[in-house]
Write an enzyme that holds these catalytic residues in place. Sequence first.
Site, PDB file in Angstrom:
ATOM      1  N   PRO A  55       0.817  -1.222   0.000  1.00 28.25           N
ATOM      2  CA  PRO A  55       0.000   0.000   0.000  1.00 28.25           C
ATOM      3  C   PRO A  55       0.845   1.264   0.000  1.00 28.25           C
ATOM      4  CG  PRO A  55       0.030  -0.959   2.195  1.00 28.25           C
ATOM      5  CD  PRO A  55       0.835  -1.870   1.318  1.00 28.25           C
ATOM      6  N   CYS A  56       1.459   1.570  -1.122  1.00 29.44           N
ATOM      7  CA  CYS A  56       2.321   2.747  -1.208  1.00 29.44           C
ATOM      8  C   CYS A  56       1.528   4.021  -0.951  1.00 29.44           C
ATOM      9  CB  CYS A  56       2.948   2.821  -2.599  1.00 29.44           C
ATOM     10  SG  CYS A  56       3.754   1.294  -3.077  1.00 29.44           S
ATOM     11  N   HIS A  57       0.232   3.951  -1.193  1.00 34.14           N
ATOM     12  CA  HIS A  57      -0.587   5.155  -1.028  1.00 34.14           C
ATOM     13  C   HIS A  57      -0.675   5.566   0.440  1.00 34.14           C
ATOM     14  CE1 HIS A  57      -3.279   1.656  -0.708  1.00 34.14           C
ATOM     15  NE2 HIS A  57      -3.912   2.370   0.197  1.00 34.14           N
TER      16      HIS A  57
END
Length: 108
Positions: A55-57
């Site tokens: 989940p880079c966001h």
Amino acid sequence: MANGAVFQKIYQIVKQIPKGKVTTYGQIALLCGNPRMSRVVGYALHVNPEPGVIPCHRVVNRFGGLSSAFAFGGINEQRLLLEAEGVYVRPDETVDLSVYFWAGGETE
DNA sequence: TCACTGACTCTCA
DNA sequence: CTGAGAGCCAGTG
């Protein structure tokens, strides 16, 4: 060539970020053992070997501002994903770290 | 093997 | 207070 020992560690930490929470590159770097690794953290997510899993966001800079180069599809997608998880994102693409900041370790 | 680059962070002017 | 520059680590070419 880059077994990616540190990278793997970064990926593991990022994947441990609970839904509706965000953390900073510096925090991840600190969890890795070196607070100066913030650049490496960003690079690790840049290569993002497993999008959708990582989940880079949920990873932002120390100001809570979202990144410009996103691996999922764009800053727009990142903002939508955060809002979808209950994280309020400002029009400037910044989140409230005072509320959504994740110190690490305390996974849901 | 060496050098450059990079989704960051901090300090100095 | 605001702006600009240097520093740091790891990975890739």
